[in-house]
Scaffold this active site. Structure first.
Site, PDB file in Angstrom:
ATOM      1  N   GLY A  58       0.843  -0.944  -0.041  1.00  0.00           N
ATOM      2  CA  GLY A  58      -0.259   0.225   0.110  1.00  0.00           C
ATOM      3  C   GLY A  58       1.108   1.251   0.193  1.00  0.00           C
ATOM      4  O   GLY A  58       1.329   1.943  -1.168  1.00  0.00           O
TER       5      GLY A  58
ATOM      6  N   SER B 193       4.625  -5.178  -3.071  1.00  0.00           N
ATOM      7  CA  SER B 193       4.342  -3.718  -3.684  1.00  0.00           C
ATOM      8  C   SER B 193       5.173  -2.664  -1.861  1.00  0.00           C
ATOM      9  O   SER B 193       6.091  -3.769  -2.436  1.00  0.00           O
ATOM     10  CB  SER B 193       2.639  -3.558  -3.092  1.00  0.00           C
ATOM     11  OG  SER B 193       2.637  -2.141  -4.028  1.00  0.00           O
ATOM     12  N   TYR B 194       4.980  -2.880  -2.227  1.00  0.00           N
ATOM     13  CA  TYR B 194       5.034  -1.965  -0.932  1.00  0.00           C
ATOM     14  C   TYR B 194       5.824  -3.134   0.386  1.00  0.00           C
ATOM     15  O   TYR B 194       7.119  -2.282   1.515  1.00  0.00           O
ATOM     16  CB  TYR B 194       3.803  -0.918  -0.077  1.00  0.00           C
ATOM     17  CG  TYR B 194       4.986   0.251   0.542  1.00  0.00           C
ATOM     18  CD1 TYR B 194       5.318   1.771   0.250  1.00  0.00           C
ATOM     19  CD2 TYR B 194       5.072   0.178   2.257  1.00  0.00           C
ATOM     20  CE1 TYR B 194       6.896   2.482   1.170  1.00  0.00           C
ATOM     21  CE2 TYR B 194       5.910   0.906   2.960  1.00  0.00           C
ATOM     22  CZ  TYR B 194       6.808   2.051   2.246  1.00  0.00           C
ATOM     23  OH  TYR B 194       6.918   3.030   3.130  1.00  0.00           O
TER      24      TYR B 194
ATOM     25  N   ASP C  97       3.218  -5.871 -15.159  1.00  0.00           N
ATOM     26  CA  ASP C  97       2.335  -4.699 -13.862  1.00  0.00           C
ATOM     27  C   ASP C  97       3.544  -3.671 -14.860  1.00  0.00           C
ATOM     28  O   ASP C  97       4.757  -4.033 -14.900  1.00  0.00           O
ATOM     29  CB  ASP C  97       3.264  -5.322 -12.790  1.00  0.00           C
ATOM     30  CG  ASP C  97       3.353  -4.479 -11.634  1.00  0.00           C
ATOM     31  OD1 ASP C  97       2.186  -3.657 -11.628  1.00  0.00           O
ATOM     32  OD2 ASP C  97       3.769  -3.911 -10.577  1.00  0.00           O
TER      33      ASP C  97
ATOM     34  N   HIS D  98       1.108  -7.038 -11.162  1.00  0.00           N
ATOM     35  CA  HIS D  98       1.887  -7.030  -9.889  1.00  0.00           C
ATOM     36  C   HIS D  98       1.302  -7.680  -9.178  1.00  0.00           C
ATOM     37  O   HIS D  98       1.834  -8.136  -8.269  1.00  0.00           O
ATOM     38  CB  HIS D  98       0.851  -5.288  -9.658  1.00  0.00           C
ATOM     39  CG  HIS D  98       1.319  -4.988  -8.586  1.00  0.00           C
ATOM     40  ND1 HIS D  98       2.415  -4.150  -8.354  1.00  0.00           N
ATOM     41  CD2 HIS D  98       0.870  -4.570  -7.053  1.00  0.00           C
ATOM     42  CE1 HIS D  98       2.777  -3.890  -7.446  1.00  0.00           C
ATOM     43  NE2 HIS D  98       1.403  -3.984  -6.405  1.00  0.00           N
TER      44      HIS D  98
END
Length: 480
Positions: free
Chosen positions: A125, A220-221, A405, A457
């Site tokens: 996020g 991701s994060y 992605d 992703h």
């Protein structure tokens, strides 16, 4: 009073939430834009926050007697028949004074659960749910059907080969909460500390996992979350009077690990995949300095805005996928992933009986919390030095990337690896799955890089069979 206060805070925060990866919604970009505005003056000291050793007081350990039995899920509403594995979910308190507790979901293996490793999964996020997004949309044992009320088996679930633990972190994400509103203004350091405290307490609740091989993966994060948590585990394992966590490896998927390579890699990817024009790409190269010492000029901002406009409304978490719409079911998708899945999950997890079965506090659940991202406190420009430390410590480090992605694309991962300056031991080659190329792999010294062909992703969503094959290789410590 505490519960009423908690619910009012949690609800007020979640009204700002959106579906992770939904049409046009990009939580990572929202956070990075805010962080760029804060970094108006280069401060070389600020980036040292997570490159030096942690110094924390003794970890809180609360009583866990009887909580494992309470957390066992008898059955989820709409669960298909033939479910042959145990599930648990509930809360682990990480700060009793603030009333801060993190929600988890454990899905054990249907076979060899007593010997299979334990794997922690983290979504990013920052502010997005590891349970709703990770478990229900990607690698968990169930998918929510289009009727919003029933579940179907995911035959490529990662609990086929491991016991998988999904953690909603930090507090304020998904079902996790705090009784202290200021806890929702958090950052990398607090998230790592709380995740470590969670693990120490969770292992007291599930002592049979204390000596089990342990891995951390996510996307991701979580490219920030995972290395920082792993570093904390390695450092605290040296303290003999604390729980030793048997960390063997980490796997970072389409991971945001370095701000400079994220930007250069993303716009190079857009250009090489015919999303932006030559002129826009040249304008970005000529006018944008994405280094830590660089500043974003007005000319650069103009070209970045042009790039966003040129991208238009493609779903850039998977650039060849259809958008969720009334015609989605008739639109062919390379991965055959239903683009409206996030909507089904949102509806299902807001059914009162579902929240009750999960032992979750009744809240309005959504997949991402914008408040968390907008008020993120500390974010180092890069975590590559942390990854280098882990490589040197003997931890098995894998970086994997779905190659469709556009959010944290394969070019970004390759540029980040270049910065690690590690030597190639096994040159680039195609790995095979079911008589087709599953992706490509390079074996570096103390690092493995794997691509998953045709995945966006959320790799296990788009290419579940190839994702499970890659994941199995990771656990075995063998190149695919």
């Amino acid at each position: 009073m505490k519960i009423a206060f908690l619910l009012s805070i949690h609800f007020s925060l979640l009204i700002f939430v959106h579906c992770y990866g939904g049409n046009g919604y990009d939580p990572l970009e929202n956070v990075l834009r805010i962080q760029r505005s804060k970094r108006s003056v280069h401060d070389p000291i600020k980036n040292k926050e997570l490159n030096t050793e942690y110094s924390y007081p003794p970890v809180y350990v609360g009583p866990q007697d009887g909580l494992k039995d309470f957390d066992k899920i008898s059955s989820l509403p709409g669960q298909p028949t033939g479910t042959d594995f145990d599930q648990y979910s509930g809360y682990v308190t990480v700060d009793p004074h603030h009333g801060r507790a993190l929600f988890y979901y454990l899905t054990e293996s249907p076979f060899n659960s007593s010997t299979n490793p334990l794997v922690l999964w983290l979504n990013g996020g920052p502010g997005c749910s590891s349970f709703g997004n990770g478990a229900m949309m990607e690698l968990g044992p169930f998918r929510v059907n289009a009727d919003n009320v029933t579940l179907s088996h995911n035959k490529y679930a990662w609990n086929n080969v491991a016991n998988v633990l999904f953690l909603e972190s930090p507090a304020g994400v998904g079902f996790s909460y705090s009784n202290t509103s200021s806890d929702y203004e958090t950052g990398d350091i607090q998230t790592a500390q709380d995740s470590y405290t969670f693990l120490v307490n969770w292992l007291e609740r599930f002592p049979e996992y204390k000596s089990r091989d342990f891995y951390i993966t996510g996307e991701s994060y979580a490219g920030h979350y995972i290395p920082q948590l792993a570093q904390l585990i390695v450092q605290n394992n040296k303290i003999t009077n604390q729980t030793v966590i048997n960390l063997k490896g980490i796997a970072l998927g389409n991971a945001y690990v370095d701000s400079e390579t994220e930007n250069t890699g993303m716009y190079d990817y857009f250009w090489s995949h015919a999303i932006i024009s030559d002129e826009i790409h040249e304008g970005i190269i000529s006018n944008c300095n994405f280094s830590e010492a660089g500043t974003i000029t007005e000319a650069c901002e103009d070209y970045l805005s042009q790039a966003k406009a040129a991208r238009s409304n493609i779903y850039f978490y998977d650039i060849y996928a259809p958008l969720c719409s009334s015609s989605s079911n008739s639109t062919p998708s390379i991965s055959e992933f239903d683009p409206c899945t996030g909507n089904y999950i949102d509806s299902y997890l807001n059914i009162a009986a579902v929240q009750q079965a999960l032992h979750a506090k009744p809240v309005y659940w959504e997949s991402c919390n914008d408040f968390i991202g907008k008020h993120w406190q500390d974010m180092p420009f890069t975590v590559l030095p942390v990854i280098q430390d882990l490589m040197a410590s003997g931890i098995n480090v894998w970086i994997y990337s779905g190659d469709t992605d556009g959010r944290v694309p394969v070019t970004t991962s390759r540029y980040s690896i270049d910065k690690l300056e590690t030597s190639v031991e096994k040159p680039w080659y195609p790995w095979m799955h079911e008589d087709e190329v599953g992706g490509y792999v390079v074996g570096y010294q103390n690092l493995t890089f794997v691509t998953i062909r045709g995945a966006g992703h959320f790799v296990p969503s788009y290419q579940p069979a190839r994702a499970l094959a890659f994941f199995s290789s990771f656990l075995e410590g063998k190149l695919p």
